[in-house]
Scaffold this active site. Structure first.
Site, PDB file in Angstrom:
ATOM      1  N   LYS A  13       0.834  -1.213   0.000  1.00 48.62           N
ATOM      2  CA  LYS A  13       0.000   0.000   0.000  1.00 48.62           C
ATOM      3  C   LYS A  13       0.866   1.259   0.000  1.00 48.62           C
ATOM      4  O   LYS A  13       0.643   2.178  -0.785  1.00 48.62           O
ATOM      5  CB  LYS A  13      -0.932   0.027   1.227  1.00 48.62           C
ATOM      6  CG  LYS A  13      -1.901  -1.130   1.302  1.00 48.62           C
ATOM      7  CD  LYS A  13      -2.856  -0.999   2.474  1.00 48.62           C
ATOM      8  CE  LYS A  13      -2.197  -1.019   3.834  1.00 48.62           C
ATOM      9  NZ  LYS A  13      -1.514  -2.300   4.163  1.00 48.62           N
ATOM     10  N   ARG A  88     -10.195   0.759   8.251  1.00 47.32           N
ATOM     11  CA  ARG A  88      -9.693  -0.561   8.615  1.00 47.32           C
ATOM     12  C   ARG A  88     -10.758  -1.385   9.320  1.00 47.32           C
ATOM     13  O   ARG A  88     -10.499  -2.522   9.694  1.00 47.32           O
ATOM     14  CB  ARG A  88      -8.525  -0.386   9.558  1.00 47.32           C
ATOM     15  CG  ARG A  88      -7.205  -0.692   8.901  1.00 47.32           C
ATOM     16  CD  ARG A  88      -6.140  -0.337   9.898  1.00 47.32           C
ATOM     17  NE  ARG A  88      -4.970  -1.106   9.729  1.00 47.32           N
ATOM     18  CZ  ARG A  88      -3.888  -0.633   9.104  1.00 47.32           C
ATOM     19  NH1 ARG A  88      -3.888   0.548   8.564  1.00 47.32           N
ATOM     20  NH2 ARG A  88      -2.820  -1.378   9.017  1.00 47.32           N
ATOM     21  N   ARG A 122      11.795  -5.506   5.382  1.00 48.20           N
ATOM     22  CA  ARG A 122      11.485  -4.160   4.892  1.00 48.20           C
ATOM     23  C   ARG A 122      12.343  -3.083   5.553  1.00 48.20           C
ATOM     24  O   ARG A 122      12.636  -3.133   6.733  1.00 48.20           O
ATOM     25  CB  ARG A 122      10.014  -3.836   5.165  1.00 48.20           C
ATOM     26  CG  ARG A 122       9.718  -2.340   5.020  1.00 48.20           C
ATOM     27  CD  ARG A 122       8.281  -2.021   5.044  1.00 48.20           C
ATOM     28  NE  ARG A 122       7.645  -2.325   6.307  1.00 48.20           N
ATOM     29  CZ  ARG A 122       6.348  -2.138   6.520  1.00 48.20           C
ATOM     30  NH1 ARG A 122       5.585  -1.704   5.532  1.00 48.20           N
ATOM     31  NH2 ARG A 122       5.827  -2.420   7.680  1.00 48.20           N
ATOM     32  N   ARG A 155      10.995  -0.810  10.943  1.00 46.81           N
ATOM     33  CA  ARG A 155       9.819  -0.469  11.739  1.00 46.81           C
ATOM     34  C   ARG A 155       9.689  -1.379  12.947  1.00 46.81           C
ATOM     35  O   ARG A 155       9.921  -2.589  12.843  1.00 46.81           O
ATOM     36  CB  ARG A 155       8.561  -0.578  10.871  1.00 46.81           C
ATOM     37  CG  ARG A 155       8.042   0.787  10.476  1.00 46.81           C
ATOM     38  CD  ARG A 155       6.934   0.703   9.506  1.00 46.81           C
ATOM     39  NE  ARG A 155       5.736   0.020  10.011  1.00 46.81           N
ATOM     40  CZ  ARG A 155       4.627  -0.077   9.328  1.00 46.81           C
ATOM     41  NH1 ARG A 155       4.550   0.464   8.129  1.00 46.81           N
ATOM     42  NH2 ARG A 155       3.584  -0.708   9.831  1.00 46.81           N
ATOM     43  N   ARG A 166      -0.820  -8.742  13.190  1.00 45.82           N
ATOM     44  CA  ARG A 166      -1.415  -7.729  12.306  1.00 45.82           C
ATOM     45  C   ARG A 166      -2.221  -8.404  11.198  1.00 45.82           C
ATOM     46  O   ARG A 166      -3.285  -7.916  10.801  1.00 45.82           O
ATOM     47  CB  ARG A 166      -0.304  -6.849  11.700  1.00 45.82           C
ATOM     48  CG  ARG A 166       0.273  -5.857  12.713  1.00 45.82           C
ATOM     49  CD  ARG A 166       1.637  -5.346  12.302  1.00 45.82           C
ATOM     50  NE  ARG A 166       1.667  -4.676  11.021  1.00 45.82           N
ATOM     51  CZ  ARG A 166       2.781  -4.439  10.334  1.00 45.82           C
ATOM     52  NH1 ARG A 166       3.957  -4.813  10.805  1.00 45.82           N
ATOM     53  NH2 ARG A 166       2.729  -3.816   9.181  1.00 45.82           N
TER      54      ARG A 166
HETATM   55  P1  AP5 Z   1       4.746  -1.585   1.858  1.00 52.36           P
HETATM   56  O1  AP5 Z   1       4.495  -0.763   0.662  1.00 52.36           O
HETATM   57  O2  AP5 Z   1       5.416  -0.956   3.018  1.00 52.36           O
HETATM   58  O3  AP5 Z   1       3.399  -2.328   2.319  1.00 52.36           O
HETATM   59  P2  AP5 Z   1       2.173  -1.810   3.160  1.00 52.36           P
HETATM   60  O4  AP5 Z   1       0.967  -2.469   2.604  1.00 52.36           O
HETATM   61  O5  AP5 Z   1       2.187  -0.318   3.244  1.00 52.36           O
HETATM   62  O6  AP5 Z   1       2.512  -2.458   4.572  1.00 52.36           O
HETATM   63  P3  AP5 Z   1       2.361  -1.827   6.029  1.00 52.36           P
HETATM   64  O7  AP5 Z   1       3.130  -2.754   6.945  1.00 52.36           O
HETATM   65  O8  AP5 Z   1       2.723  -0.388   6.056  1.00 52.36           O
HETATM   66  O9  AP5 Z   1       0.838  -1.971   6.258  1.00 52.36           O
HETATM   67  P4  AP5 Z   1       0.046  -1.891   7.533  1.00 52.36           P
HETATM   68  O10 AP5 Z   1      -1.285  -1.779   6.983  1.00 52.36           O
HETATM   69  O11 AP5 Z   1       0.250  -3.025   8.475  1.00 52.36           O
HETATM   70  O12 AP5 Z   1       0.686  -0.652   8.335  1.00 52.36           O
HETATM   71  P5  AP5 Z   1       0.211   0.809   8.646  1.00 52.36           P
HETATM   72  O13 AP5 Z   1       1.406   1.654   8.674  1.00 52.36           O
HETATM   73  O14 AP5 Z   1      -0.934   1.196   7.795  1.00 52.36           O
HETATM   74  O15 AP5 Z   1       5.596  -2.863   1.363  1.00 52.36           O
HETATM   75  C1  AP5 Z   1       6.031  -3.860   2.265  1.00 52.36           C
HETATM   76  C2  AP5 Z   1       7.406  -4.394   1.830  1.00 52.36           C
HETATM   77  O16 AP5 Z   1       7.271  -5.066   0.599  1.00 52.36           O
HETATM   78  C3  AP5 Z   1       8.473  -3.300   1.580  1.00 52.36           C
HETATM   79  O17 AP5 Z   1       9.714  -3.795   1.943  1.00 52.36           O
HETATM   80  C4  AP5 Z   1       8.413  -3.050   0.059  1.00 52.36           C
HETATM   81  O18 AP5 Z   1       9.618  -2.572  -0.454  1.00 52.36           O
HETATM   82  C5  AP5 Z   1       8.087  -4.447  -0.429  1.00 52.36           C
HETATM   83  N1  AP5 Z   1       7.277  -4.452  -1.647  1.00 52.36           N
HETATM   84  C6  AP5 Z   1       6.279  -3.575  -1.969  1.00 52.36           C
HETATM   85  N2  AP5 Z   1       5.744  -3.894  -3.151  1.00 52.36           N
HETATM   86  C7  AP5 Z   1       6.419  -4.998  -3.580  1.00 52.36           C
HETATM   87  C8  AP5 Z   1       6.303  -5.809  -4.745  1.00 52.36           C
HETATM   88  N3  AP5 Z   1       5.405  -5.545  -5.690  1.00 52.36           N
HETATM   89  N4  AP5 Z   1       7.133  -6.886  -4.853  1.00 52.36           N
HETATM   90  C9  AP5 Z   1       8.028  -7.150  -3.882  1.00 52.36           C
HETATM   91  N5  AP5 Z   1       8.206  -6.412  -2.773  1.00 52.36           N
HETATM   92  C10 AP5 Z   1       7.384  -5.350  -2.612  1.00 52.36           C
HETATM   93  O19 AP5 Z   1      -0.342   0.671  10.135  1.00 52.36           O
HETATM   94  C11 AP5 Z   1       0.502   0.399  11.220  1.00 52.36           C
HETATM   95  C12 AP5 Z   1      -0.306   0.313  12.504  1.00 52.36           C
HETATM   96  O20 AP5 Z   1      -0.928   1.591  12.772  1.00 52.36           O
HETATM   97  C13 AP5 Z   1      -1.469  -0.669  12.494  1.00 52.36           C
HETATM   98  O21 AP5 Z   1      -1.056  -1.990  12.812  1.00 52.36           O
HETATM   99  C14 AP5 Z   1      -2.372  -0.080  13.576  1.00 52.36           C
HETATM  100  O22 AP5 Z   1      -1.877  -0.348  14.866  1.00 52.36           O
HETATM  101  C15 AP5 Z   1      -2.234   1.416  13.320  1.00 52.36           C
HETATM  102  N6  AP5 Z   1      -3.226   1.941  12.360  1.00 52.36           N
HETATM  103  C16 AP5 Z   1      -2.971   2.514  11.137  1.00 52.36           C
HETATM  104  N7  AP5 Z   1      -4.103   2.865  10.528  1.00 52.36           N
HETATM  105  C17 AP5 Z   1      -5.108   2.530  11.370  1.00 52.36           C
HETATM  106  C18 AP5 Z   1      -6.523   2.623  11.288  1.00 52.36           C
HETATM  107  N8  AP5 Z   1      -7.163   3.143  10.198  1.00 52.36           N
HETATM  108  N9  AP5 Z   1      -7.242   2.150  12.328  1.00 52.36           N
HETATM  109  C19 AP5 Z   1      -6.646   1.642  13.421  1.00 52.36           C
HETATM  110  N10 AP5 Z   1      -5.323   1.510  13.578  1.00 52.36           N
HETATM  111  C20 AP5 Z   1      -4.551   1.954  12.541  1.00 52.36           C
HETATM  112 MG    MG Z   2       2.310   1.134   4.782  1.00 51.28          MG
END
Ligand code: AP5
Ligand code: MG
Length: 215
Positions: A13, A88, A122, A155, A166
């Site tokens: 994402k 979410r 990552r 992270r 997660r």
């Molecule tokens: P990346 O692009 O970082 O993936 P991502 O989907 O953004 O993964 P996240 O871990 O950021 O998602 P998340 O939803 O758990 O975290 P968030 O920060 O939103 O890619 C991942 C890896 O793969 C990287 O190394 C990249 O280089 C690689 N990659 C990418 N594309 C690729 C491809 N095509 N091929 C190969 N490799 C690839 O949330 C974190 C925390 O915040 C949550 O757990 C929760 O506690 C809180 N939170 C955030 N939003 C909310 C909400 N709305 N409600 C409640 N709690 C929330």
């Molecule tokens: Mg992300």
């Protein structure tokens, strides 16, 4: 154009959102990034959110809804925005519907095991939010962001046991959003296992065809 990018942790994402937002001049709103910034700055929100993030749980809906509602009022969202990590839960989605219009939801499809592997290695840029992976998507210079030159970091919630938690939370609380948005005909799937550039191209093609339809 107001978009949501949906998908499990590690589905890409953040990788796609930052590029897509630049291409289509959309405000990129990553709720995870907003929360991490709050943790870094030790604000009241950061103190409240820290425990949830580090145990792989969701921050309570009311807190998140207030953050997003306020962020969407900012001037840079007037021409369109891209939500990355919100909504979410069904409750977050319902509240979002109450205060703004979402044109399209794109769900990135990636299997769980691949997500775990990606997150285990990552690296994230604390400057611009771009993410890297030494195996699939390395930075040009080791540990340095291609885009802004900042030193890459790991992270805190990417430990395998937290990633598993997660993913469980995703299946239970977030995956039902797929059906929720499908019911209103606003959901498109994209293969998230291709190379990042190819996924971006597919996303651009899809959005360009949608924009033509909406005109
Ligand atoms: P990346 O692009 O970082 O993936 P991502 O989907 O953004 O993964 P996240 O871990 O950021 O998602 P998340 O939803 O758990 O975290 P968030 O920060 O939103 O890619 C991942 C890896 O793969 C990287 O190394 C990249 O280089 C690689 N990659 C990418 N594309 C690729 C491809 N095509 N091929 C190969 N490799 C690839 O949330 C974190 C925390 O915040 C949550 O757990 C929760 O506690 C809180 N939170 C955030 N939003 C909310 C909400 N709305 N409600 C409640 N709690 C929330
Ligand atoms: Mg992300």
């Amino acid at each position: 154009m107001n978009l949501i990018l949906l998908g499990p942790p590690g589905s890409g994402k953040g990788t796609q959102s930052s590029r897509l937002a630049k291409e289509f001049k959309l405000a990129h709103i990553s709720t995870g990034e907003i929360l991490r910034e709050a943790v870094r700055s030790k604000s009241y929100l950061g103190e409240k959110a820290n425990h949830y993030i580090h145990t792989g749980q969701l921050v309570p809906d009311e807190v998140m809804i207030e953050i997003v509602q306020e962020r969407l009022n900012a001037l840079d969202c007037k021409e369109g925005f891209l939500l990355d990590g919100f909504p979410r839960t069904i409750h977050q989605a319902e509240m979002l519907e109450a205060f703004t219009r979402i044109h399209l939801v794109v769900a990135l499809k990636v299997e769980e095991e691949e997500c775990v592997q990606r997150l285990a290695s990552r690296k994230t840029c604390p400057g611009c939010g771009l993410t890297y992976n030494p195996v699939n998507h390395p930075p040009k210079k080791e540990n340095v962001c291609d885009q802004c030159g900042a030193v890459l970091i790991l992270r805190g919630d990417d430990k395998p046991e937290t990633v598993r938690e997660r993913l469980k939370v995703y299946v239970k609380l977030t995956a039902p959003l797929i059906e929720y948005y499908q019911r209103t005909g606003r959901l498109e799937f994209v293969d998230g296992t291709l190379a990042p550039d190819k996924i971006l191209q597919n996303l651009k093609n899809m959005l360009q065809s949608k924009i033509l339809l909406w005109k």
